[in-house]
Design a protein around this motif. Structure first.
Motif, PDB file in Angstrom:
ATOM      1  N   VAL A  14       0.849  -1.184   0.000  1.00 54.16           N
ATOM      2  CA  VAL A  14       0.000   0.000   0.000  1.00 54.16           C
ATOM      3  C   VAL A  14       0.889   1.241   0.000  1.00 54.16           C
ATOM      4  O   VAL A  14       1.904   1.296   0.691  1.00 54.16           O
ATOM      5  N   SER A  15       0.494   2.226  -0.805  1.00 58.06           N
ATOM      6  CA  SER A  15       1.261   3.467  -0.869  1.00 58.06           C
ATOM      7  C   SER A  15       0.845   4.396   0.267  1.00 58.06           C
ATOM      8  O   SER A  15      -0.013   4.065   1.089  1.00 58.06           O
ATOM      9  N   THR A  16       1.422   5.570   0.291  1.00 54.54           N
ATOM     10  CA  THR A  16       1.062   6.556   1.307  1.00 54.54           C
ATOM     11  C   THR A  16      -0.320   7.141   1.055  1.00 54.54           C
ATOM     12  O   THR A  16      -0.916   7.743   1.956  1.00 54.54           O
ATOM     13  N   GLU A  17      -0.846   6.972  -0.152  1.00 56.86           N
ATOM     14  CA  GLU A  17      -2.182   7.455  -0.488  1.00 56.86           C
ATOM     15  C   GLU A  17      -3.190   6.345  -0.239  1.00 56.86           C
ATOM     16  O   GLU A  17      -3.003   5.206  -0.698  1.00 56.86           O
ATOM     17  N   ALA A  18      -4.257   6.663   0.465  1.00 58.94           N
ATOM     18  CA  ALA A  18      -5.249   5.649   0.831  1.00 58.94           C
ATOM     19  C   ALA A  18      -5.820   4.953  -0.393  1.00 58.94           C
ATOM     20  O   ALA A  18      -6.091   5.586  -1.415  1.00 58.94           O
ATOM     21  N   SER A  25       6.414  -1.309  -5.923  1.00 60.60           N
ATOM     22  CA  SER A  25       6.619  -2.340  -4.898  1.00 60.60           C
ATOM     23  C   SER A  25       6.261  -3.748  -5.379  1.00 60.60           C
ATOM     24  O   SER A  25       6.251  -4.685  -4.586  1.00 60.60           O
ATOM     25  N   GLU A  26       5.996  -3.909  -6.656  1.00 65.04           N
ATOM     26  CA  GLU A  26       5.539  -5.218  -7.165  1.00 65.04           C
ATOM     27  C   GLU A  26       6.545  -6.332  -6.879  1.00 65.04           C
ATOM     28  O   GLU A  26       7.743  -6.182  -7.110  1.00 65.04           O
TER      29      GLU A  26
END
Length: 266
Positions: A14-18, A25-26
């Motif tokens: 998960v990124s920093t954006e919800a 990151s795959e």
């Protein structure tokens, strides 16, 4: 036969954006060579046991020319089960039916043609699979919660409940579908979910599934006797490419033309 097509299972952080994944990151967990362009990966779902289940088609073309459905030496035509919380990329659950040999250890069930959507009943953990047919029959397969795996759903020996390519090994019992319909009714089953919501109380416990080509939606109910009752509920006119379920058990339809639909009482 193509040598450059794959079904790929990957994970992302998960990124920093919800509600967004970080594309950088795959991590590729699994790649399965696709010999033809159709019958690719069909579904991912975590089961009640916490393991990741992966529905994979038989590799494509028509009639399963490579015999993938019945072969235990390929991941094609299968329902796989892996533990993504252990190992380098993943681990094999100790209860998988071929963990000690006799087949690839990721295999949990086999004999599938194109499992276009499977699901677990939120309440019971039972497994339902919509398996797209070849030329005449569409089917719904079922396994009760707690099944040890190793189920053979019959493709390409059978299409639905009907002989297709020849006799099976008598030492390998087949599990036949709990419902089927012919191509005079619909052309491509889309598996769904057991309804566990609150807005349609009359349908509580009913498995809802559809057909891509006809837009029909059926309800399938397992009776206390163990028999099954199957009824046509809706004719939506939609190209039902998928069904979805929210955390409250309400069921939605995906129209291939770009709409998200919800079933309601009228």
């Amino acid at each position: 036969i193509s040598g450059s097509l794959f079904t790929r299972v990957a994970c992302f952080q998960v990124s920093t954006e919800a509600n967004r994944a970080d594309p950088q990151s795959e991590r590729i967990l699994l790649e399965i060579l696709q010999p033809y362009e159709n019958h690719n990966g069909g579904m991912l779902a975590f089961g009640p046991d916490g393991y990741l289940y992966i529905g994979v088609g038989d590799g494509g073309s028509g009639g399963d020319p490579l015999g993938s459905g019945q072969s235990l030496d390929t991941l094609l035509g299968k329902l796989l089960r892996i533990d993504v919380d252990s190992g380098d990329l993943y681990a094999i659950p100790a209860g998988n039916p071929f963990v000690a040999g006799g087949g690839l250890p990721e295999i949990w069930a086999y004999g599938l043609r194109n499992p276009w959507r499977f699901s677990f009943d939120q309440l019971t953990g039972d497994v339902y699979i919509g398996d797209v047919g070849q030329g005449e029959w569409e089917e719904i397969d079922f396994l009760p919660a707690g099944h040890p795996g190793g189920a053979n759903f019959g493709w390409n020996i059978y299409e639905g409940m009907h002989p297709y390519s020849g006799a099976s090994d008598p030492d390998t019992p087949l599990i036949f579908p709990v419902a089927e319909y012919g191509h005079d009714v619909g052309q491509s089953v889309t598996g769904g979910f057991v309804y566990r919501g609150a807005e349609l109380p009359d349908w509580y416990g009913v498995y809802l599934y559809g057909d891509y080509s006809s837009g029909k939606v059926w309800g399938l109910l397992r009776l206390p006797s163990g028999d099954w009752q199957n009824s046509l509920l809706f004719e939506t006119g939609a190209l039902i490419s998928s069904l979805g379920q929210d955390e409250h058990g309400e069921v939605y339809l995906v129209n291939y033309n770009g709409e998200l639909l919800r079933l309601v009482n009228r």
